[in-house]
Design an enzyme around this catalytic site. Structure first.
Site, PDB file in Angstrom:
ATOM      1  N   GLN A  97       0.844  -1.191   0.000  1.00 50.39           N
ATOM      2  CA  GLN A  97       0.000   0.000   0.000  1.00 50.39           C
ATOM      3  C   GLN A  97       0.881   1.245   0.000  1.00 50.39           C
ATOM      4  OE1 GLN A  97      -2.234   1.752   3.396  1.00 50.39           O
ATOM      5  NE2 GLN A  97      -4.055   1.134   2.235  1.00 50.39           N
ATOM      6  N   TYR A 178      -6.036  10.381   4.442  1.00 47.81           N
ATOM      7  CA  TYR A 178      -4.702  10.730   3.969  1.00 47.81           C
ATOM      8  C   TYR A 178      -4.797  11.478   2.631  1.00 47.81           C
ATOM      9  CZ  TYR A 178      -3.515   7.673   7.795  1.00 47.81           C
ATOM     10  OH  TYR A 178      -3.427   7.117   9.051  1.00 47.81           O
ATOM     11  N   ARG A 225      -7.735   1.682  -2.740  1.00 44.27           N
ATOM     12  CA  ARG A 225      -8.588   1.560  -1.557  1.00 44.27           C
ATOM     13  C   ARG A 225      -9.274   2.895  -1.291  1.00 44.27           C
ATOM     14  NH1 ARG A 225      -9.277  -1.936   2.775  1.00 44.27           N
ATOM     15  NH2 ARG A 225      -9.355  -1.125   4.895  1.00 44.27           N
ATOM     16  N   GLY A 315      -8.866  -7.235   9.277  1.00 49.00           N
ATOM     17  CA  GLY A 315      -7.827  -6.536  10.013  1.00 49.00           C
ATOM     18  C   GLY A 315      -7.410  -7.240  11.278  1.00 49.00           C
ATOM     19  N   ARG A 316      -7.974  -6.816  12.409  1.00 48.93           N
ATOM     20  CA  ARG A 316      -7.489  -7.289  13.711  1.00 48.93           C
ATOM     21  C   ARG A 316      -7.516  -8.802  13.902  1.00 48.93           C
ATOM     22  NH1 ARG A 316     -10.995  -3.021  16.910  1.00 48.93           N
ATOM     23  NH2 ARG A 316     -12.060  -3.124  14.903  1.00 48.93           N
TER      24      ARG A 316
END
Length: 358
Positions: A97, A178, A225, A315-316
């Site tokens: 990424q 971002y 993304r 994810g987690r």
């Protein structure tokens, strides 16, 4: 098809339809070089069909966090080559990424004399420096029209370095507040040139970056993304009609490029908005609904079984379970994630989670 069936991403075969979501882990050196534990971390998770790395900065000016890796210097590229080799030795597939932090940083983190954004609007709140000191986010430099080509070309050069280092492809980070996401929102983009003022104009820079990266490394090696209406880091997208128009313009501009995939972070991936974007995109579609909670096995299975997505980003649970796909296939118990050790801290909470005992 099922969550555990093989598919392709671009022209690359992947062994299942689970994807490792890109997550900030902050285990690289002060110089932004990913070391042996980074290679070990990704290699441990190579059983996941598609690995997407944490956000990697394409220029010193774009570094968002201490401990974040880069892909600017030869040393950084060499570190990533070892990551790619380690993942490939385990039969895995890994995309990098690429993330320009935009205004989500501080000059004491970047080591540069400015940070950049679409407009000179600071985020409210503080960030942390390498020594733990909290400092207010500064007002960013609003990029001049002629400066945009430089930022675009930084993404292009980073993509080339990533592919040359052996990564299977790159993902453009246009989410989570971002830089590329900052261009998409009227809250952070108040430009009056051709890159602001309308949904089509706000989407223009992201499309131009994607087009340039595709021209450099090939369409099968580039994913993107997005996170419509995530409303994070002061990138507010609360007007439903405006948000829909912006992302329709973006995805309509991306669709002709034939990207490897579109990855969407959204609380409701089955919604009309998200499924509409999927139809417009027309290619491999990845969803991630777990930003406010952890994605469960049942949710991931359902997303593929009901054709909500082609792959599911996790994810987690993938942090805490390096063998997550095996556990999900067997219906086995999962390790619990140690939330306190997610960001930084060496091996603890990174490469020390146990595998399923056979």
């Amino acid at each position: 098809m099922s969550l555990f069936s093989p598919t392709t991403v671009g022209n690359i075969g992947v062994r299942n339809r689970v994807s490792l979501a890109p997550m900030t882990r902050l285990r690289s050196s002060a110089d932004g070089v990913p070391g042996p534990i980074v290679a070990k971390y990704y290699a441990q998770r190579a059983g996941i069909g598609l690995l997407v790395t944490e956000g990697v900065f394409p220029s010193a000016e774009s570094r968002a966090y201490p401990g974040q890796p880069g892909i600017v210097t030869e040393q950084q590229a060499a570190g990533w080559a070892k990551v790619a080799d380690a993942v490939h030795a385990k039969g895995g597939v890994v995309f990098m990424q690429l993330m320009n932090g935009g205004r989500v940083t501080h000059t004491d983190i970047t080591g540069t004399d400015r940070i950049v954004a679409p407009s000179a609007i600071a985020i409210e709140g503080d960030t942390r420096l390498a020594d733990g000191t909290k400092v207010a986010y500064p007002v960013p430099h609003a990029l001049e029209t002629e400066e945009l080509a430089t930022v675009r070309d930084e993404f292009v050069a980073a993509a080339r370095k990533a592919v040359d280092a052996g990564l299977d492809g790159v993902e453009l980070h246009s989410a989570n507040g971002y830089l590329l996401h900052e261009f998409l929102s009227p809250a952070s983009n108040q430009r009056t040139d051709g890159y602001g003022g309308s949904p089509e104009a706000r989407a223009r820079f992201v499309i131009e970056v994607a087009r340039a990266v595709v021209a450099e490394v090939g369409t099968d090696r580039v994913g993107i993304r997005i996170s419509p209406a995530h409303n994070i880091q002061d990138v507010w997208e609360k007007d439903e009609a405006e948000t829909r128009a912006t992302y329709e313009a973006l995805v309509s501009g991306l669709a002709p490029l034939g990207l490897a995939y579109l990855s969407v972070l959204h609380a409701d991936p089955a919604s009309d908005l998200i499924q509409g974007l999927r139809r417009t995109f027309g290619g491999t579609f990845i969803v991630n609904s777990g930003f406010s909670r952890m994605t469960t096995r049942d949710e991931a299975v359902t997303a593929v079984d009901e054709n909500i997505a082609d792959l599911v980003a996790v994810g987690r649970p993938a942090i805490a379970n390096p063998d997550l796909v095996t556990r999900w296939q067997k219906g086995a118990d999962e390790n619990e994630v140690d939330q306190a050790s997610i960001y930084g801290g060496g091996e603890t909470g990174y490469t020390d989670y146990p595998f399923l005992q056979h």
